[in-house]
Design a protein around this motif. Structure first.
Motif, PDB file in Angstrom:
ATOM      1  N   UNK A   1      68.447  93.792 -83.179  1.00  0.00           N
ATOM      2  CA  UNK A   1      69.043  93.869 -81.864  1.00  0.00           C
ATOM      3  C   UNK A   1      68.622  92.639 -81.077  1.00  0.00           C
ATOM      4  N   UNK A   2      69.572  91.914 -80.594  1.00  0.00           N
ATOM      5  CA  UNK A   2      69.277  90.693 -79.842  1.00  0.00           C
ATOM      6  C   UNK A   2      69.279  90.988 -78.350  1.00  0.00           C
ATOM      7  N   UNK A   3      68.433  90.251 -77.637  1.00  0.00           N
ATOM      8  CA  UNK A   3      68.342  90.411 -76.195  1.00  0.00           C
ATOM      9  C   UNK A   3      69.463  89.634 -75.539  1.00  0.00           C
ATOM     10  N   UNK A   4      70.080  90.240 -74.531  1.00  0.00           N
ATOM     11  CA  UNK A   4      71.180  89.543 -73.866  1.00  0.00           C
ATOM     12  C   UNK A   4      70.609  88.408 -73.019  1.00  0.00           C
ATOM     13  N   UNK A   5      71.385  87.339 -72.815  1.00  0.00           N
ATOM     14  CA  UNK A   5      70.900  86.166 -72.070  1.00  0.00           C
ATOM     15  C   UNK A   5      70.498  86.507 -70.630  1.00  0.00           C
ATOM     16  N   UNK A   6      71.197  87.441 -69.975  1.00  0.00           N
ATOM     17  CA  UNK A   6      70.868  87.805 -68.593  1.00  0.00           C
ATOM     18  C   UNK A   6      69.507  88.510 -68.536  1.00  0.00           C
ATOM     19  N   UNK A   7      69.228  89.381 -69.508  1.00  0.00           N
ATOM     20  CA  UNK A   7      67.942  90.071 -69.561  1.00  0.00           C
ATOM     21  C   UNK A   7      66.798  89.115 -69.821  1.00  0.00           C
ATOM     22  N   UNK A   8      67.034  88.148 -70.720  1.00  0.00           N
ATOM     23  CA  UNK A   8      66.015  87.157 -71.022  1.00  0.00           C
ATOM     24  C   UNK A   8      65.745  86.293 -69.793  1.00  0.00           C
ATOM     25  N   UNK A   9      66.807  85.932 -69.098  1.00  0.00           N
ATOM     26  CA  UNK A   9      66.677  85.104 -67.881  1.00  0.00           C
ATOM     27  C   UNK A   9      65.901  85.874 -66.801  1.00  0.00           C
ATOM     28  N   UNK A  10      66.188  87.167 -66.669  1.00  0.00           N
ATOM     29  CA  UNK A  10      65.499  88.011 -65.686  1.00  0.00           C
ATOM     30  C   UNK A  10      64.013  88.067 -66.007  1.00  0.00           C
ATOM     31  N   UNK A  11      63.673  88.263 -67.282  1.00  0.00           N
ATOM     32  CA  UNK A  11      62.272  88.329 -67.700  1.00  0.00           C
ATOM     33  C   UNK A  11      61.570  87.013 -67.393  1.00  0.00           C
ATOM     34  N   UNK A  12      62.216  85.895 -67.690  1.00  0.00           N
ATOM     35  CA  UNK A  12      61.632  84.575 -67.426  1.00  0.00           C
ATOM     36  C   UNK A  12      61.411  84.368 -65.927  1.00  0.00           C
ATOM     37  N   UNK A  13      62.373  84.770 -65.114  1.00  0.00           N
ATOM     38  CA  UNK A  13      62.249  84.614 -63.656  1.00  0.00           C
ATOM     39  C   UNK A  13      61.114  85.470 -63.100  1.00  0.00           C
ATOM     40  N   UNK A  14      60.980  86.692 -63.630  1.00  0.00           N
ATOM     41  CA  UNK A  14      59.897  87.575 -63.172  1.00  0.00           C
ATOM     42  C   UNK A  14      58.541  86.970 -63.551  1.00  0.00           C
ATOM     43  N   UNK A  15      58.406  86.525 -64.782  1.00  0.00           N
ATOM     44  CA  UNK A  15      57.137  85.943 -65.224  1.00  0.00           C
ATOM     45  C   UNK A  15      56.817  84.648 -64.476  1.00  0.00           C
ATOM     46  N   UNK A  16      57.837  83.854 -64.167  1.00  0.00           N
ATOM     47  CA  UNK A  16      57.616  82.600 -63.433  1.00  0.00           C
ATOM     48  C   UNK A  16      57.136  82.869 -62.009  1.00  0.00           C
ATOM     49  N   UNK A  17      57.460  84.027 -61.454  1.00  0.00           N
ATOM     50  CA  UNK A  17      57.083  84.349 -60.069  1.00  0.00           C
ATOM     51  C   UNK A  17      55.674  84.928 -59.948  1.00  0.00           C
ATOM     52  N   UNK A  18      55.016  85.213 -61.059  1.00  0.00           N
ATOM     53  CA  UNK A  18      53.704  85.879 -61.014  1.00  0.00           C
ATOM     54  C   UNK A  18      52.679  85.107 -60.184  1.00  0.00           C
ATOM     55  N   UNK A  19      52.489  83.789 -60.363  1.00  0.00           N
ATOM     56  CA  UNK A  19      51.475  83.097 -59.539  1.00  0.00           C
ATOM     57  C   UNK A  19      51.749  83.200 -58.032  1.00  0.00           C
ATOM     58  N   UNK A  20      52.996  83.057 -57.653  1.00  0.00           N
ATOM     59  CA  UNK A  20      53.330  83.159 -56.229  1.00  0.00           C
ATOM     60  C   UNK A  20      53.148  84.596 -55.732  1.00  0.00           C
ATOM     61  N   UNK A  21      53.497  85.570 -56.574  1.00  0.00           N
ATOM     62  CA  UNK A  21      53.295  86.977 -56.206  1.00  0.00           C
ATOM     63  C   UNK A  21      51.816  87.279 -56.028  1.00  0.00           C
ATOM     64  N   UNK A  22      50.989  86.730 -56.929  1.00  0.00           N
ATOM     65  CA  UNK A  22      49.550  86.982 -56.822  1.00  0.00           C
ATOM     66  C   UNK A  22      48.991  86.364 -55.554  1.00  0.00           C
TER      67      UNK A  22
END
Length: 190
Positions: A1-22
């Protein structure tokens, strides 16, 4: 099962925001451990509700809003809590045992069943149903004075059957007043 591009993009955006969120969480809480918990809770809520995110809008703004809402919700909840590290507040609390109320009701029902039928009927109409003496008299087909007399005799008989000597003995507080008074004054040393 492959991950859809929108889901992968969402995951990347969430992870990229972690330092600013912290950093934002640190500015709100002032505590590194609490900040980490806030970020974790934010990421869990964001991932669980990713379907509510509107594609094309700012993921970081959405995440900051979630974090802020989590912080203030928990802050409101904690504001109502009382810190009791040494347990002194908890030691002063008393809870009425549930079985006493049940047993009192059983005793009352047994005593009520021992009353004469006309006294029991009058007492239930006045005390239990909240009817006026006039209404109860009309229902029973007798004079108001007769109803008042029946209710008085029923109450007196109930007090005898339940061994009640004064009105201060009614209610759960009566049984607990001495113990609560001693705890409040500090007489109850454990």
């Amino acid at each position: 099962m492959t991950e859809d591009p929108a889901g992968r993009r969402m995951k990347e955006d969430i992870l990229a925001a972690v330092p600013a969120l912290r950093a934002f969480a640190m500015s709100l809480s002032g505590n590194p451990d609490r900040a980490d918990d806030l970020v974790q809770e934010t990421m869990l809520k964001a991932w669980a509700n990713r379907d509510s995110f509107t594609p094309g809008t700012n993921v970081s703004a959405w995440l900051f809003t979630i974090l802020r809402n989590v912080f203030y919700s928990e802050h409101r909840k904690r504001r109502r809590e009382v810190e009791d590290a040494d347990g002194q507040m908890a030691a002063r609390l008393a809870t009425h045992p549930a079985q006493d109320g049940h047993m009192d009701l059983v005793d009352f029902q047994e005593a009520l069943n021992q009353l004469l039928p006309d006294q029991r009927e009058a007492l239930i109409l006045i005390g239990g149903s909240g009817l006026s003496y006039e209404e109860a008299a009309q229902i029973c087909g007798c004079a108001v004075g007769t109803i008042k007399s029946r209710v008085n005799r029923a109450r007196t008989r109930l007090a005898e059957l339940l061994a009640v000597r004064s009105t201060s003995e009614f209610g759960p507080e009566s049984r607990w007043k001495p113990a609560l008074g001693a705890m409040a004054s500090g007489d109850d040393q454990r």
